[in-house]
Design a protein around this motif. Sequence first.
Motif, PDB file in Angstrom:
ATOM      1  N   HIS A  12      28.481  56.403  12.505  1.00 11.31           N
ATOM      2  CA  HIS A  12      27.112  56.600  13.015  1.00 11.31           C
ATOM      3  C   HIS A  12      26.961  58.067  13.392  1.00 11.31           C
ATOM      4  CE1 HIS A  12      23.361  56.231  15.015  1.00 11.31           C
ATOM      5  NE2 HIS A  12      23.356  54.900  15.060  1.00 11.31           N
ATOM      6  N   PRO A  13      26.115  58.809  12.679  1.00 13.72           N
ATOM      7  CA  PRO A  13      26.055  60.248  12.905  1.00 13.72           C
ATOM      8  C   PRO A  13      25.253  60.651  14.143  1.00 13.72           C
ATOM      9  CG  PRO A  13      24.552  59.634  11.157  1.00 13.72           C
ATOM     10  CD  PRO A  13      25.257  58.375  11.570  1.00 13.72           C
ATOM     11  N   SER A  14      24.531  59.743  14.732  1.00  6.51           N
ATOM     12  CA  SER A  14      23.622  60.143  15.809  1.00  6.51           C
ATOM     13  C   SER A  14      23.756  59.159  16.974  1.00  6.51           C
ATOM     14  CB  SER A  14      22.193  60.155  15.271  1.00  6.51           C
ATOM     15  OG  SER A  14      21.313  60.644  16.227  1.00  6.51           O
ATOM     16  N   GLN A  15      24.934  59.157  17.590  1.00  8.02           N
ATOM     17  CA  GLN A  15      25.264  58.051  18.490  1.00  8.02           C
ATOM     18  C   GLN A  15      24.532  58.056  19.814  1.00  8.02           C
ATOM     19  OE1 GLN A  15      29.397  57.019  18.655  1.00  8.02           O
ATOM     20  NE2 GLN A  15      29.718  57.860  16.622  1.00  8.02           N
ATOM     21  N   HIS A  16      24.063  59.247  20.209  1.00  9.62           N
ATOM     22  CA  HIS A  16      23.333  59.251  21.477  1.00  9.62           C
ATOM     23  C   HIS A  16      21.988  58.526  21.341  1.00  9.62           C
ATOM     24  CE1 HIS A  16      22.112  62.718  19.144  1.00  9.62           C
ATOM     25  NE2 HIS A  16      20.997  62.775  19.834  1.00  9.62           N
ATOM     26  N   ASP A  38      36.052  55.791  15.278  1.00 14.78           N
ATOM     27  CA  ASP A  38      34.756  56.459  15.118  1.00 14.78           C
ATOM     28  C   ASP A  38      34.959  57.617  14.129  1.00 14.78           C
ATOM     29  OD1 ASP A  38      32.495  57.977  15.289  1.00 14.78           O
ATOM     30  OD2 ASP A  38      32.401  58.022  17.482  1.00 14.78           O
ATOM     31  N   TYR A  40      32.911  59.702  12.590  1.00 16.53           N
ATOM     32  CA  TYR A  40      32.200  60.967  12.844  1.00 16.53           C
ATOM     33  C   TYR A  40      32.843  61.731  13.998  1.00 16.53           C
ATOM     34  CZ  TYR A  40      28.365  60.484   9.538  1.00 16.53           C
ATOM     35  OH  TYR A  40      27.626  60.413   8.390  1.00 16.53           O
ATOM     36  N   ALA A  41      33.465  61.020  14.932  1.00 16.76           N
ATOM     37  CA  ALA A  41      34.134  61.705  16.043  1.00 16.76           C
ATOM     38  C   ALA A  41      35.446  62.302  15.568  1.00 16.76           C
ATOM     39  CB  ALA A  41      34.388  60.733  17.194  1.00 16.76           C
ATOM     40  N   PRO A  44      34.358  65.499  12.568  1.00 16.55           N
ATOM     41  CA  PRO A  44      33.006  66.061  12.696  1.00 16.55           C
ATOM     42  C   PRO A  44      32.678  67.072  11.594  1.00 16.55           C
ATOM     43  CG  PRO A  44      34.446  66.874  14.450  1.00 16.55           C
ATOM     44  CD  PRO A  44      35.200  65.809  13.739  1.00 16.55           C
ATOM     45  N   THR A  45      33.696  67.663  10.981  1.00 18.22           N
ATOM     46  CA  THR A  45      33.420  68.600   9.880  1.00 18.22           C
ATOM     47  C   THR A  45      33.798  68.001   8.530  1.00 18.22           C
ATOM     48  OG1 THR A  45      35.579  69.608  10.138  1.00 18.22           O
ATOM     49  CG2 THR A  45      33.777  70.625  11.343  1.00 18.22           C
ATOM     50  N   PHE A  46      34.009  66.684   8.495  1.00 20.81           N
ATOM     51  CA  PHE A  46      34.347  65.980   7.254  1.00 20.81           C
ATOM     52  C   PHE A  46      35.703  66.385   6.695  1.00 20.81           C
ATOM     53  CE2 PHE A  46      30.504  63.684   5.410  1.00 20.81           C
ATOM     54  CZ  PHE A  46      29.892  63.549   6.636  1.00 20.81           C
TER      55      PHE A  46
ATOM     56  N   HIS B 555      29.632  63.645  21.900  1.00 26.79           N
ATOM     57  CA  HIS B 555      30.239  63.208  20.662  1.00 26.79           C
ATOM     58  C   HIS B 555      30.599  64.428  19.815  1.00 26.79           C
ATOM     59  CE1 HIS B 555      30.656  61.219  16.753  1.00 26.79           C
ATOM     60  NE2 HIS B 555      31.013  60.170  17.496  1.00 26.79           N
ATOM     61  N   PRO B 556      31.807  64.483  19.252  1.00 30.68           N
ATOM     62  CA  PRO B 556      32.232  65.665  18.505  1.00 30.68           C
ATOM     63  C   PRO B 556      31.288  66.031  17.360  1.00 30.68           C
ATOM     64  CG  PRO B 556      34.081  64.176  18.819  1.00 30.68           C
ATOM     65  CD  PRO B 556      32.871  63.469  19.335  1.00 30.68           C
ATOM     66  N   PHE B 557      30.733  65.010  16.712  1.00 27.52           N
ATOM     67  CA  PHE B 557      29.832  65.288  15.598  1.00 27.52           C
ATOM     68  C   PHE B 557      28.523  65.888  16.098  1.00 27.52           C
ATOM     69  CE2 PHE B 557      26.899  64.014  12.131  1.00 27.52           C
ATOM     70  CZ  PHE B 557      27.527  64.702  11.111  1.00 27.52           C
ATOM     71  N   GLU B 560      29.118  69.468  16.926  1.00 29.37           N
ATOM     72  CA  GLU B 560      29.179  70.223  15.680  1.00 29.37           C
ATOM     73  C   GLU B 560      27.772  70.531  15.169  1.00 29.37           C
ATOM     74  OE1 GLU B 560      32.243  71.121  14.601  1.00 29.37           O
ATOM     75  OE2 GLU B 560      31.277  72.308  13.032  1.00 29.37           O
ATOM     76  N   GLN B 561      26.903  69.524  15.252  1.00 36.10           N
ATOM     77  CA  GLN B 561      25.519  69.720  14.795  1.00 36.10           C
ATOM     78  C   GLN B 561      24.797  70.745  15.658  1.00 36.10           C
ATOM     79  OE1 GLN B 561      24.782  68.427  11.880  1.00 36.10           O
ATOM     80  NE2 GLN B 561      26.840  67.615  12.100  1.00 36.10           N
ATOM     81  N   GLU B 623      17.934  65.474  12.504  1.00 35.83           N
ATOM     82  CA  GLU B 623      18.876  64.782  11.648  1.00 35.83           C
ATOM     83  C   GLU B 623      19.182  63.368  12.144  1.00 35.83           C
ATOM     84  OE1 GLU B 623      19.672  67.865  12.895  1.00 35.83           O
ATOM     85  OE2 GLU B 623      19.847  69.210  11.176  1.00 35.83           O
ATOM     86  N   TRP B 624      19.205  62.452  11.249  1.00 31.10           N
ATOM     87  CA  TRP B 624      19.552  61.053  11.487  1.00 31.10           C
ATOM     88  C   TRP B 624      18.713  60.406  12.580  1.00 31.10           C
ATOM     89  CZ3 TRP B 624      23.541  64.795  11.498  1.00 31.10           C
ATOM     90  CH2 TRP B 624      24.177  64.930  10.257  1.00 31.10           C
TER      91      TRP B 624
END
Lengths: 202, 637
Positions: A12-16, A38, A40-41, A44-46, B555-557, B560-561, B623-624
């Motif tokens: 899930h890229p937008s967890q908040h 998780d 994405y956690a 985070p940079t794939f 959240h780390p992602f 990053e964003q 995004e998303w």
Amino acid sequence: MDTKKVLVLYAHPSQHRSEVNRPLFKAAQQIEGVTAVDLYAEYPTFNMDIEKEQRRLIEHDVIIFQFPLYWYSTPAILKEWQDLVLEYGFAYGSEGTALKDKLFLCALTAGGKEEAYQTDGYLHFTIKELLHPITQMARLTGMHDLPPFVLFGSRTAAEENRIGLHIAQWQKLLRALTVNKIDPAAAQDAEQLNPFVEGVVL
Amino acid sequence: MTAIFIQAFIYLVAAVIAVPIAKRLGLGSVLGYLIAGVVIGPVTHLVGKETVTIQHFAEFGVVMMLFLVGLELDPKKLWTMRNRLMGLGGLQVVGTAVIIMGIALLFGQPWSIALTIGLIFSLSSTAIVLQTFSEKGLNKTDGAENAFSILLFQDIAVIPMLALIPLLALPDLVAHADVLHATAEHHEELSLVAGLPNWAYGLVIIGSIAAVVAGGHFLSRPLFRYIANTGLREIFTATALLLVIGIAALMSLVGLSPALGTFLAGVVLANSEFRHELESTIDPFKGLLLGLFFITVGAGIDFSILWNEIGLICALTAGVMALKAGVLYVLARTFRIKGSDRWLVTLGLAQAGEFGFVLLGFTVQNNVLPPELAPVLSLVVALSMFLTPGLFILFEKVIRPRFEQKSNERGADTVDEPGTVIIAGMGRMGQVINRLLVTNGIKTVVLDYETYQVDLMRKIGTKAYYGDATQPGLLHTAGIENAAAIVVAIDHQESCVELVKHVRHTYPKIKIIARAFDRGQVYLLRQAGADIIESETYHTALEMGVQTLSAIGHHPFYAEQQKTAYKNIEAQQSDLLYEAWADDESGERFDQKFRQLFIELEKKIGEVMGKDKRGIHSLAEREWTPPPKGYTDDLES
């Protein structure tokens, strides 16, 4: 009674902003015998650690993709995960038997209502149909794929107080998987796993 | 003193006027110097007899040139040349000398004079040829390398010739000259070996060569390191000159060719980390001295003898050159030098050389040649040198294009040493960049002004060179002409900007990747013409920011964003900020307008990062973002 180890790969890229998936993920973390990751956690940079992901797969008996449905498919990182981790010689090919005989399923939330995901609904395809690429991935890698575990109408689930019930069902499903109470042959033809879970006696 | 100033002024003025014009006309600098010499010498008589003395001094330019040539050749390369050196070079000298001797005998000269003339004309001009090669960028061609083998052999062959010539002395001339000789004191040279028996002489020679090689190998590097660590450029220059002059002095003392000695020292130092810095230090001296040498050749032409004997001299010159070219052509064919390279060897080495003057002076002094013959031969040597640039033009404009049309088989010149990327500055930043490039198979030339750093890099197998990258000469010797990119990662901020400015100006096509210390320097570097500029702390700071956000629970992602969003805003605004900065004529770079824009930038980043209070998604939050609640109702209808 034999126990199985369950791996939940959560994307899930937008967890908040998540109303359903994040609580589902948290709930999964509570269950003994379940490893909840998780993605994405972790990446985070794939920049994925292929070795680590493959080790995880080997160590578990049940693989679950948990995600919100994005444009009738998974969020990007789950596609990336498949592309990188499911290597020839590991997941498929004559020597690629690492995933053989494991159980596989998708646990997803969809914005549309159940009626919409019908041949005669306005979305025209059932969830099962939309997940064909993933189902085929599971088959090619020798896994037994189960029908998806779905929450429809997810954007209004919180307002309609459906989330609590769904989480309870989710936890029941995970427990049932850890104690091997889900019979893939029996569940196979169901459109979704949800009603099937109801019938399981733990 | 005044006289010296005036004389120096005349020489310099002649050079400054003639050389650029000659160069512009495509004649090459050598011809420019020669013409300058003719103008201030025989034409206007601004300079006179002292040119001979100056010429002896200027011959030191040849010594320096051979040192530089040696620096380009490491021992391994020299060893691979041995066949061409002995075969091609040896046959050229012997063949030419024998044929010319034969012709002189036919004209009724006694055999001793005939042999001397043969030896004199067998030599070519190292100075003109090598200078022209490097000026025309022919250095790396097969022809130039073969020509160099021949020239090197000739330079070595001068030593036994100087030993042989006194034995050819004519008895009646000796008697006649003894009186004169006593007065000509300046020809008496210091020697350590005069009067030694042959075996001792041999030992001294071997000892001296061993001293040069061992000293060059073991002593010079610690010395240069010590000097370099003092950080005094002029002392480094002095040390480099000391090395060359010291070796030349030692060689002269034991009766060897100074050129040979410095050449050997150059070869020994070819693998050292100081190579590029030595090259760029010695190069200007060499250039000036050689220039001076050519001027003296021009000035030394005696017009009265020339006019009196014009027919004879022209015929002799043409004859000598044709004959030398003939020998060279046959040899080039025999040694399978192909295409235009064969013609380069043939035409390039057809002249007589500066060592011809040396030998002529020596022969008269040793009473081998009658004094009335020497000036004529001297004019032939000078004239043939004078004609050489013409032959090079003939080669460049007529012969080479013909061969190039015929075939393009010999692709681009093989550049073995110059890297495709030059990295200036071998600090922590340069090291990482270099490692990334080298591990990707890219050739790099790494330059640093800290010997400690260079040593360290060399220990771990990096090709690093000592030197100040802001010196144009060093960049040249590091091969910037052939480099695709230069990474500027030196610590000194002003030098960085200066370097970028210089490189952009001189080499418009090269990619410049520069490291900036702060925002101000980013703009300075951009103005100076850098293609890519990275602030040294920017990425690290953002990365640490991301890690901090994650560490405190984001959240780390997401973190990053947010970083990416921050970068995007910064990039969008940077053009505006730069223009405001560049517009500011006052010199106060951070004026009102700039400050205003900077505050705007801060505000914008704040807006983007912060949550939008009105419930609309903020920019970074696009995004998303899920569709609004109840969106399916619209779809169904």
